[in-house]
Design a protein around this motif. Sequence first.
Motif, PDB file in Angstrom:
ATOM      1  N   GLU A  75       0.838  -1.202   0.000  1.00  0.00           N
ATOM      2  CA  GLU A  75       0.000   0.000   0.000  1.00  0.00           C
ATOM      3  C   GLU A  75       0.875   1.254   0.000  1.00  0.00           C
ATOM      4  OE1 GLU A  75      -3.521   2.263   0.009  1.00  0.00           O
ATOM      5  OE2 GLU A  75      -3.248   0.137  -0.372  1.00  0.00           O
ATOM      6  N   GLN A  79       1.010   4.060  -2.992  1.00  0.00           N
ATOM      7  CA  GLN A  79       0.727   5.464  -2.694  1.00  0.00           C
ATOM      8  C   GLN A  79       1.871   6.362  -3.171  1.00  0.00           C
ATOM      9  OE1 GLN A  79      -1.960   7.127  -1.114  1.00  0.00           O
ATOM     10  NE2 GLN A  79      -2.946   5.214  -1.652  1.00  0.00           N
ATOM     11  N   LEU A  88      -6.289   3.122   0.346  1.00  0.00           N
ATOM     12  CA  LEU A  88      -7.208   2.121   0.861  1.00  0.00           C
ATOM     13  C   LEU A  88      -7.788   2.619   2.186  1.00  0.00           C
ATOM     14  CD1 LEU A  88      -8.270  -0.819   0.461  1.00  0.00           C
ATOM     15  CD2 LEU A  88      -6.397  -1.550   1.938  1.00  0.00           C
ATOM     16  N   LYS A  93      -8.420  -2.284   5.430  1.00  0.00           N
ATOM     17  CA  LYS A  93      -7.055  -2.799   5.603  1.00  0.00           C
ATOM     18  C   LYS A  93      -7.070  -4.137   6.331  1.00  0.00           C
ATOM     19  CE  LYS A  93      -4.769   1.608   5.339  1.00  0.00           C
ATOM     20  NZ  LYS A  93      -3.971   2.634   5.969  1.00  0.00           N
TER      21      LYS A  93
END
Length: 120
Positions: A75, A79, A88, A93
Amino acid sequence: MKYKIPLRCLFAGLLGLSLFLPNQNIWAWSDHTLVSYPVLKSMPEIRNKTVTATSLQTFLKAVEKPLEKFLQQEEKWMQKNLSYYPALPDALKFKAGAKGEFKERFAHAIRINPNSKLNL
């Protein structure tokens, strides 16, 4: 009996068909195992190995903590490197030890439909 098809209808039909046909390439992934299995089976590094298949639920339970860390790293990378990638939400998560079914929590974390059929 003769049918008269207006030229614009014929053109619209052909245009619609031409837009649909190129998208058939995406269907190839569903049959990739038909080629992968014979190729992988012939590789000496794999030929004499045996692997025990487990359910996704069992696997996720066994690797819950490392999986949480891995998904967090992925993630962060997305990003940082993908400007169009939306963050997210915290509620989706994957968290080790959280309540709920492993498969559903995992599906939410990787952004797939939790009702998808995931084959062994």
